[in-house]
Design a protein around this motif. Structure first.
Motif, mmCIF file in Angstrom:
data_model
loop_
_atom_site.group_PDB
_atom_site.id
_atom_site.type_symbol
_atom_site.label_atom_id
_atom_site.label_comp_id
_atom_site.label_asym_id
_atom_site.label_seq_id
_atom_site.Cartn_x
_atom_site.Cartn_y
_atom_site.Cartn_z
ATOM 1 N N ALA A 49 0.856 -1.190 0.000
ATOM 2 C CA ALA A 49 0.000 0.000 0.000
ATOM 3 C C ALA A 49 0.891 1.240 0.000
ATOM 4 C CB ALA A 49 -0.881 -0.006 1.245
ATOM 5 N N PRO A 50 0.337 2.390 -0.373
ATOM 6 C CA PRO A 50 1.122 3.627 -0.279
ATOM 7 C C PRO A 50 1.639 3.854 1.135
ATOM 8 C CG PRO A 50 -0.893 4.006 -1.528
ATOM 9 C CD PRO A 50 -1.004 2.615 -0.950
ATOM 10 N N ASP A 51 2.739 4.615 1.222
ATOM 11 C CA ASP A 51 3.291 5.027 2.514
ATOM 12 C C ASP A 51 2.166 5.675 3.351
ATOM 13 O OD1 ASP A 51 6.336 6.063 3.595
ATOM 14 O OD2 ASP A 51 4.582 7.163 4.326
ATOM 15 N N PRO A 52 2.091 5.350 4.650
ATOM 16 C CA PRO A 52 1.021 5.936 5.492
ATOM 17 C C PRO A 52 0.996 7.455 5.438
ATOM 18 C CG PRO A 52 2.213 4.226 6.697
ATOM 19 C CD PRO A 52 2.940 4.411 5.400
ATOM 20 N N ARG A 53 2.167 8.081 5.251
ATOM 21 C CA ARG A 53 2.207 9.549 5.165
ATOM 22 C C ARG A 53 1.564 10.039 3.870
ATOM 23 N NH1 ARG A 53 8.517 9.984 5.684
ATOM 24 N NH2 ARG A 53 8.182 8.209 4.265
ATOM 25 N N ALA A 54 1.682 9.247 2.798
ATOM 26 C CA ALA A 54 1.045 9.606 1.526
ATOM 27 C C ALA A 54 -0.469 9.408 1.629
ATOM 28 C CB ALA A 54 1.620 8.769 0.383
ATOM 29 N N ILE A 55 -0.879 8.313 2.279
ATOM 30 C CA ILE A 55 -2.316 8.061 2.480
ATOM 31 C C ILE A 55 -2.925 9.201 3.292
ATOM 32 C CG2 ILE A 55 -4.005 6.548 3.607
ATOM 33 C CD1 ILE A 55 -2.167 4.169 2.938
#
Ligand code: 4NP
Length: 162
Positions: A49-55
């Motif tokens: 999944a995308p990096d949590p910061r990107a999400i």
């Protein structure tokens, strides 16, 4: 029309770019007419999944990218997609290594291709903080909006059918 957004890992910039582009297209007269995907020049984060910061960054702008999964750019993407929209110059160089000679020009630097003046690259926020993600988002979303305008002009001139 089929567009592929590219960065290095496919977990920060290109999923944010894909999300921004999907959202801007959905709110435009081009809704349903443009296929959008993203990939990385590396396969380091394949399946993730995308990096949590990107999400979190996308979510602050009302865009849900949590369901996206990273995948590496493939040779066959140059046959499927009309444009391979690269976040930075290194991504462009790496993407073109995979391009068949006759499809080399499909890989472009996204910001200048979209008509954004002043900045040609989306900086990598991976080693940065929330402000760096916001800066990358702002550039990607500006590129997404400019891309919708560019494609809308193309539709009006009859190059893309209804
Ligand atoms: P992206 O950011 O290319 O915007 O997805 C990066 C993600 C991961 C790494 C580098 C950049 N990495 O070194 O794993």
């Amino acid at each position: 029309m089929k567009l592929l957004v590219i960065c290095l890992g496919n977990i920060c910039r290109s999923p944010m770019g894909e999300g921004a582009l999907r959202a801007r297209l959905a709110a435009s007269p081009l809704a349903g007419r443009v296929e959008v995907d993203s990939a990385g020049t590396s396969g380091w984060h394949r399946g993730q999944a995308p990096d949590p910061r990107a999400i979190a960054c996308a979510a602050r702008h009302g865009v849900d990218i949590a369901g996206l999964r990273a995948r590496p750019l493939q040779h066959k993407d140059f046959r499927h997609f009309d444009y391979i929209l690269c976040a930075d110059a290194r991504n462009l160089d790496d993407a073109r290594v995979l391009a068949p000679p006759d499809a080399h020009d499909r890989a472009v630097l996204w910001l200048p291709w979209a008509g954004i003046a002043g900045t040609s690259e989306v900086p990598d926020p991976w080693y940065g903080d929330e402000a760096d993600f916001e800066h990358s988002w702002a550039l990607l979303d500006a590129a997404a909006q400019a891309t919708v305008r560019r494609l809308a002009d193309t539709v009006e001139s009859g190059i893309i059918g209804p």
